[in-house]
Design an enzyme around this catalytic site. Structure first.
Site, mmCIF file in Angstrom:
data_model
loop_
_atom_site.group_PDB
_atom_site.id
_atom_site.type_symbol
_atom_site.label_atom_id
_atom_site.label_comp_id
_atom_site.label_asym_id
_atom_site.label_seq_id
_atom_site.Cartn_x
_atom_site.Cartn_y
_atom_site.Cartn_z
ATOM 1 N N GLU A 88 77.198 -53.201 140.394
ATOM 2 C CA GLU A 88 78.593 -53.647 140.578
ATOM 3 C C GLU A 88 78.860 -54.264 141.954
ATOM 4 O O GLU A 88 79.871 -53.963 142.572
ATOM 5 C CB GLU A 88 79.548 -52.467 140.380
ATOM 6 C CG GLU A 88 79.494 -51.892 138.988
ATOM 7 C CD GLU A 88 80.363 -50.638 138.842
ATOM 8 O OE1 GLU A 88 81.034 -50.540 137.806
ATOM 9 O OE2 GLU A 88 80.347 -49.777 139.724
HETATM 10 C C1 TNX Z 1 80.212 -47.484 136.622
HETATM 11 S S1 TNX Z 1 77.407 -47.014 136.235
HETATM 12 C C2 TNX Z 1 79.607 -47.258 137.842
HETATM 13 C C3 TNX Z 1 80.125 -46.191 138.718
HETATM 14 C C4 TNX Z 1 81.338 -45.532 138.153
HETATM 15 C C5 TNX Z 1 81.142 -45.317 136.677
HETATM 16 C C6 TNX Z 1 82.248 -44.552 136.036
HETATM 17 C C7 TNX Z 1 77.315 -47.667 137.549
HETATM 18 C C8 TNX Z 1 76.004 -48.053 137.956
HETATM 19 N N1 TNX Z 1 78.450 -47.850 138.235
HETATM 20 O O1 TNX Z 1 80.402 -46.716 139.997
HETATM 21 O O2 TNX Z 1 81.502 -44.315 138.799
HETATM 22 O O3 TNX Z 1 81.024 -46.569 136.061
HETATM 23 O O4 TNX Z 1 81.944 -44.262 134.716
#
Ligand code: TNX
Length: 535
Positions: free
Chosen positions: A347
């Site tokens: 992300e």
């Molecule tokens: C996605 S999964 C994220 C996290 C969040 C999560 C909540 C991932 C690699 N990144 O930063 O905490 O969703 O479900």
């Protein structure tokens, strides 16, 4: 007391207990209570490759029983210590640990943990368990295998064996045998200790809870926008300032390096490898807030206590960024006996896509320089990760060309597809905790997928295993962790350990139901799903 003296004392104590037994001073007979129901080989989670009840009398642990262990293996001795650490408090028996060869053949009554005469079918991590009236024998090639066998044995003893206070026996194990080995080598649980800080003592309790299901990796998500949770001596403000709050604005916290080493050692004794994650270049607000020089504009942002994602980035063009990363990775690698170092990479919406590639090309050699295997979320697949890297797949889609390509280049995949494996998703609309972006995940959903075929174009041979991530935006303490993790993590553990041909929802939910009494004794606050026939 030297090791040899200690061993001699234990033998003496055992002989004393045996002679007391023979003289009738301690009664080994069960009280005249109705015969306690025996546990069943059909109730073991994860289901073993092959488990067969025998028709002989059950094994009964006596006050004079001993635990004998392969001579000359400190790791096997650690497994024996782990076993008696469970058995002694609840049985009240001495259960001395003795070297296997010091017991005259035929005279022993108890449990033997052996690394010799092993059926090759058990592989590196499997075991064979044989239960007869007078003996329980676990044979494996490695301490990992012995430990797995001990977890099976725990589940074949009455649930009250998990009590920390003395309980009445009898302590019986039904006769039978198990031949078992795991489907995948990576059987993981991830805990986000950044959004809410989880104290070391609670991490240790979680380690105990996951070890019972043959989980062998604990991935700690140590840093994120809301908190930096590991002391870094060369950049001390990361922890002291960057760790000083959490989601919702509570006091946060961090592990000193000494506390962190204790977690790693506690896990090692339960055959669990800790995988530390330092998330970058996104998810870095806590670091950016701690050191102004890590920001492209040289201005430190405030600490963050909300739950947004994707707004922060390390400054890719600045050279100091890579000095910072080198220092952090050097210190974290030095705390990490295991081979893996997770650099997140997910992300990174606030990082320019071209800069993202440049960033990973700079960071990858740093991980290699400190002798660690690179692990990252599936976004790193597009950065040409080196052969042998682990790509952790979390997206919703069942196709991902970048991951297919990374696998072609020699990466392996840890499966954490959010729709099935995300332990922070609500079970149903009424679940008081958790998020919903990947959907509701009831126990059947956590169990109902195949990690070997889930990702199109990725063969089972490229799957390292399965991991259940527990993000903590809405989770604040161990009780809540337990409620979200159990029973779903047990479902993921079965997908990761058991051969595909023993999987089956009907059988599984009954096996799971048998875990209820054990969890109640252990004080695990599990979610009592209506999909499961709890005993
Ligand atoms: C996605 S999964 C994220 C996290 C969040 C999560 C909540 C991932 C690699 N990144 O930063 O905490 O969703 O479900």
């Amino acid at each position: 007391m030297s090791r040899r003296n200690a061993a001699a004392w234990r033998v003496l104590l055992a002989l004393l207990a045996i002679s007391l037994l023979l003289s009738g001073a301690i009664s080994s007979a069960s009280p005249v209570s109705p015969r306690a129901a025996l546990t069943s080989y059909a109730d073991i989670v994860p289901a073993p490759m092959d488990a067969r009840p025998g028709d002989g009398a059950p094994f009964t642990l006596h006050p004079g029983s001993v635990v004998s262990v392969e001579r000359g293996s400190p790791e096997a001795a650690d497994v024996a210590e782990h076993l008696v650490g469970i058995l002694r408090p609840s049985t009240g028996y001495l259960l001395p640990i003795v070297p296997a060869t010091e017991i005259p053949r035929g005279s022993n009554e108890g449990i033997a943990l052996l690394l010799s005469d092993v059926d090759p079918a058990v592989g590196e991590e499997g075991y064979r368990l044989d239960v007869t009236e007078r003996l329980v024998v676990i044979r494996a090639r490695t301490a990992d295998g012995l430990f797995a066998g001990v977890q099976t044995l725990r589940q074949l003893l009455p649930p009250k064996v998990e009590s920390r206070a003395v309980q009445a026996g009898p302590w019986q194990v039904p006769a039978g045998r198990v031949l078992d080995r795991p489907r995948f080598t990576h059987r993981g649980a991830m805990l986000d200790v950044a959004r809410h800080f989880i104290p070391a003592e609670d991490i240790k309790r979680y380690i105990d809870q996951i070890a019972l299901f043959k989980i062998n990796r604990l991935h700690l998500h140590l840093t994120d926008d809301q908190g930096w949770r590991i002391e870094i001596k060369s950049w001390p403000r990361l922890a002291t300032y960057g760790g000083s709050t959490q989601v919702g604005g509570g006091p946060g916290g961090y592990y000193t390096q000494e506390e962190y080493r204790e977690i790693v050692e506690y896990a090692r004794l339960r055959r669990i490898t800790v995988v530390p994650e330092i998330d970058m270049p996104g998810h870095t607000n806590a670091a950016l807030a701690s050191y102004a020089e890590l920001n492209c504009d040289g201005v430190a942002p405030p600490l963050y206590t909300g739950t947004d994602v994707g707004f922060s980035s390390l400054c890719v063009p600045r050279e100091i960024t890579y000095q910072f990363i080198d220092d952090v990775i050097r210190e974290v690698a030095a705390l990490t006996p295991g081979p893996y170092l997770h650099i997140g990479g997910d992300e990174a919406h606030a990082t320019d896509p071209v800069e993202y590639l440049y960033f990973m090309a700079r960071v990858t050699p740093i991980v290699q320089k400190y002798d660690k295997v690179l692990v990252g979320w599936n976004e790193i697949a597009k950065t040409d990760p080196p052969e042998g890297s682990l790509v952790q797949y979390w997206h919703l889609s069942q196709t991902n060309d970048e991951v297919v390509e990374a696998v072609r280049q020699g990466s392996r995949v840890v499966m954490s597809p959010a729709k099935h494996a995300y332990l922070d998703m609500k079970y149903h609309p009424g679940t008081p905790l958790g998020l919903t972006w990947a959907g509701y995940i009831e126990v059947a959903d956590a169990y109902g997928w195949d990690p070997g075929t889930y990702l199109a174009g990725v063969d089972e041979s490229a799957i390292a295993g399965v991991e259940g991530p527990l993000w903590t935006e809405t989770i604040t303490n161990l009780d809540e962790i337990e409620f979200m993790a159990f029973p779903r993590l047990a479902a993921l553990a079965e997908l990761a350990w058991s051969p595909k041909d023993v999987h089956g929802w009907e059988e599984f939910r009954h096996r799971l139901g048998a875990q209820g009494p054990r969890w109640r004794v252990m004080g695990v606050d599990f979610y009592p799903s209506s999909q499961v026939p709890w005993r």
